[in-house]
Design an enzyme around this catalytic site. Structure first.
Site, PDB file in Angstrom:
ATOM      1  N   LYS A  38       0.830  -1.208   0.000  1.00 38.76           N
ATOM      2  CA  LYS A  38       0.000   0.000   0.000  1.00 38.76           C
ATOM      3  C   LYS A  38       0.866   1.261   0.000  1.00 38.76           C
ATOM      4  CE  LYS A  38      -3.894  -2.254   2.278  1.00 38.76           C
ATOM      5  NZ  LYS A  38      -4.207  -2.935   1.053  1.00 38.76           N
ATOM      6  N   CYS A  39       1.904   1.234  -0.815  1.00 41.55           N
ATOM      7  CA  CYS A  39       2.896   2.306  -0.863  1.00 41.55           C
ATOM      8  C   CYS A  39       2.849   2.960  -2.240  1.00 41.55           C
ATOM      9  CB  CYS A  39       4.277   1.674  -0.610  1.00 41.55           C
ATOM     10  SG  CYS A  39       5.685   2.771  -0.786  1.00 41.55           S
ATOM     11  N   GLY A  40       3.248   4.217  -2.304  1.00 46.06           N
ATOM     12  CA  GLY A  40       3.330   4.892  -3.597  1.00 46.06           C
ATOM     13  C   GLY A  40       4.286   4.210  -4.553  1.00 46.06           C
ATOM     14  N   PHE A  41       5.245   3.461  -4.010  1.00 43.09           N
ATOM     15  CA  PHE A  41       6.222   2.763  -4.855  1.00 43.09           C
ATOM     16  C   PHE A  41       5.802   1.327  -5.188  1.00 43.09           C
ATOM     17  CE2 PHE A  41       8.972   5.869  -2.536  1.00 43.09           C
ATOM     18  CZ  PHE A  41       9.310   6.646  -3.645  1.00 43.09           C
ATOM     19  N   THR A  42       4.646   0.900  -4.694  1.00 43.70           N
ATOM     20  CA  THR A  42       4.182  -0.467  -4.911  1.00 43.70           C
ATOM     21  C   THR A  42       4.180  -0.871  -6.389  1.00 43.70           C
ATOM     22  OG1 THR A  42       2.908  -0.462  -2.864  1.00 43.70           O
ATOM     23  CG2 THR A  42       2.253  -2.081  -4.519  1.00 43.70           C
TER      24      THR A  42
END
Length: 162
Positions: A38-42
């Protein structure tokens, strides 16, 4: 003088709950990444999987270590993580049980990685999810990459090691 611990001696737990060492990866080029769903970098999962599929036959192994220490971005249990990675990004590279990469509970693997390759301004702390470490075939940690470094941009450093 005490001999430095080998990366291959470190015990890890697979996402399926099996305890093992990294010995099975001896002689391979490793890209070790602390991941989160659930990360912007996912979306980097897609690039990591592409690297793995492109170069695994030449000796590259991507190792994913879920971590929930940054903004509670990996809240799920092992089954939720496995399902997300499989269904969303068709991840086929090895995934491991959730670990801590900073603080008193830092996993021994990350203690070794961080001491071998410091971050910005000599800091050892992992700043966010998707920090990446490149390990050569001899088990030496040769490079550390910020979360913003895309898997595609790292390929140029991986190729000479294969």
């Amino acid at each position: 003088m005490q001999e430095r611990e080998s990366i291959y001696d470190i015990e890890v737990t697979s996402l399926e709950g099996e305890r093992q060492t990294l010995e099975q990866y001896r002689g391979k080029v490793l890209l070790i990444v602390n991941v989160a769903s659930k990360c912007g970098f996912t979306p980097q999962y897609a690039g990591l999987e592409e690297l793995y599929r492109s170069y695994r036959d030449r000796g590259l192994v991507v190792l994913g270590f879920p971590c929930d220490q940054f903004g509670h971005q990996e809240p799920g249990d092992a089954e939720e993580i496995r399902s997300f990675c499989s269904l969303t990004y068709q991840v086929s590279f090895p995934m491991f049980a959730k670990i801590e990469v900073n603080g008193p509970g830092t996993h021994p693997l990350y203690r070794l990685l961080k001491s071998a390759q410091k971050g910005l301004l000599g800091s050892e702390a992992i700043k966010w999810n998707f920090t990446k470490f490149l390990v050569d075939r001899g088990g030496e940690v040769v490079q550390r990459y910020a979360p913003t470094a895309t898997p595609e941009s790292i390929a140029k450093d991986i190729l000479p090691l294969l």
